[in-house]
Enzyme design. Sequence first.
Site, PDB file in Angstrom:
ATOM      1  N   ARG A  67      -0.538   8.664   2.201  1.00 11.74           N
ATOM      2  CA  ARG A  67       0.329   8.858   3.372  1.00 11.74           C
ATOM      3  C   ARG A  67       1.810   8.730   3.005  1.00 11.74           C
ATOM      4  NH1 ARG A  67      -4.435   6.289   5.346  1.00 11.74           N
ATOM      5  NH2 ARG A  67      -3.530   4.370   4.562  1.00 11.74           N
ATOM      6  N   GLU A 104      -7.970  -7.461  -1.635  1.00 12.17           N
ATOM      7  CA  GLU A 104      -8.631  -8.626  -1.049  1.00 12.17           C
ATOM      8  C   GLU A 104      -9.872  -8.987  -1.879  1.00 12.17           C
ATOM      9  OE1 GLU A 104      -8.845  -7.949   3.078  1.00 12.17           O
ATOM     10  OE2 GLU A 104      -9.398 -10.030   3.505  1.00 12.17           O
TER      11      GLU A 104
HETATM   12  P1  AMP Z   1      -1.334  -3.626   0.681  1.00 10.60           P
HETATM   13  O1  AMP Z   1      -1.339  -3.343  -0.797  1.00 10.60           O
HETATM   14  O2  AMP Z   1      -2.305  -4.721   1.053  1.00 10.60           O
HETATM   15  O3  AMP Z   1       0.056  -3.905   1.203  1.00 10.60           O
HETATM   16  O4  AMP Z   1      -1.893  -2.343   1.418  1.00 10.60           O
HETATM   17  C1  AMP Z   1      -1.050  -1.255   1.650  1.00 10.60           C
HETATM   18  C2  AMP Z   1      -1.761   0.057   1.457  1.00 10.60           C
HETATM   19  O5  AMP Z   1      -3.044   0.081   2.070  1.00 10.60           O
HETATM   20  C3  AMP Z   1      -0.958   1.161   2.121  1.00 10.60           C
HETATM   21  O6  AMP Z   1      -0.984   2.336   1.292  1.00 10.60           O
HETATM   22  C4  AMP Z   1      -1.633   1.387   3.453  1.00 10.60           C
HETATM   23  O7  AMP Z   1      -1.643   2.754   3.788  1.00 10.60           O
HETATM   24  C5  AMP Z   1      -3.044   0.833   3.277  1.00 10.60           C
HETATM   25  N1  AMP Z   1      -3.449  -0.096   4.339  1.00 10.60           N
HETATM   26  C6  AMP Z   1      -3.668  -1.434   4.203  1.00 10.60           C
HETATM   27  N2  AMP Z   1      -4.036  -1.998   5.358  1.00 10.60           N
HETATM   28  C7  AMP Z   1      -4.053  -1.002   6.278  1.00 10.60           C
HETATM   29  C8  AMP Z   1      -4.328  -0.943   7.701  1.00 10.60           C
HETATM   30  N3  AMP Z   1      -4.684  -2.025   8.394  1.00 10.60           N
HETATM   31  N4  AMP Z   1      -4.208   0.265   8.326  1.00 10.60           N
HETATM   32  C9  AMP Z   1      -3.837   1.366   7.616  1.00 10.60           C
HETATM   33  N5  AMP Z   1      -3.571   1.382   6.305  1.00 10.60           N
HETATM   34  C10 AMP Z   1      -3.663   0.215   5.624  1.00 10.60           C
END
Ligand code: AMP
Length: 184
Positions: A67, A104
Amino acid sequence: MQTLDNAQKKFLLDSIRTIPDYPQPGILFYDITTLLNNQQAFTMVISHLKERYASLEIDYIAGIESRGFILGAALAYALGIGFVPIRKKGKLPHTTISEKYSLEYGFSEIEIHIDAFKNSNKPNPNVLLVDDLIATGGTAIAAVNLIKQAGAKCIESCFILNLKSLDGAENLQKLAPIYTLLDL
Ligand code: AMP
């Protein structure tokens, strides 16, 4: 520098669909496809970011798969600068630099082309990192590290959504300034 007012923020948030328990139980997924197919919302986001970044000396936008490609490429075009994709492991065809990061449960890995920023006439070009959402910050921190290893400088990271309770923005802030449109 102009910020979005509360009515604009509400309009944007209302344009994003939420899907409970996707892709796994307990996750509330923010689906920005409904923002992208809403002409007024998509235009508002890109126009706002264009205005914010037009006066900064940004040489490239780097977008995180997938995205971040859509938002980042639209913004790069609006600013008249180049776009660099940061992809999941195994998708980029030329020599890459890669970075592992923890999820996670388990690990993931993202990559950038080793020469992604080499057509700049600057030794250490300025890069704006773009993605749709920051949660734990693991993906974005890995992306900032890749930008640095590829010989550029991440001068800011920008996201539509910030899931504040997961502290990703707070952690990323230690590496580079961050701008988020909607803090939840
Ligand atoms: P993080 O590395 O945990 O910050 O996760 C960010 C990445 O995962 C981004 O590319 C987001 O598009 C996707 N992502 C994580 N959690 C969500 C969520 N609750 N809804 C949509 N996309 C998410």
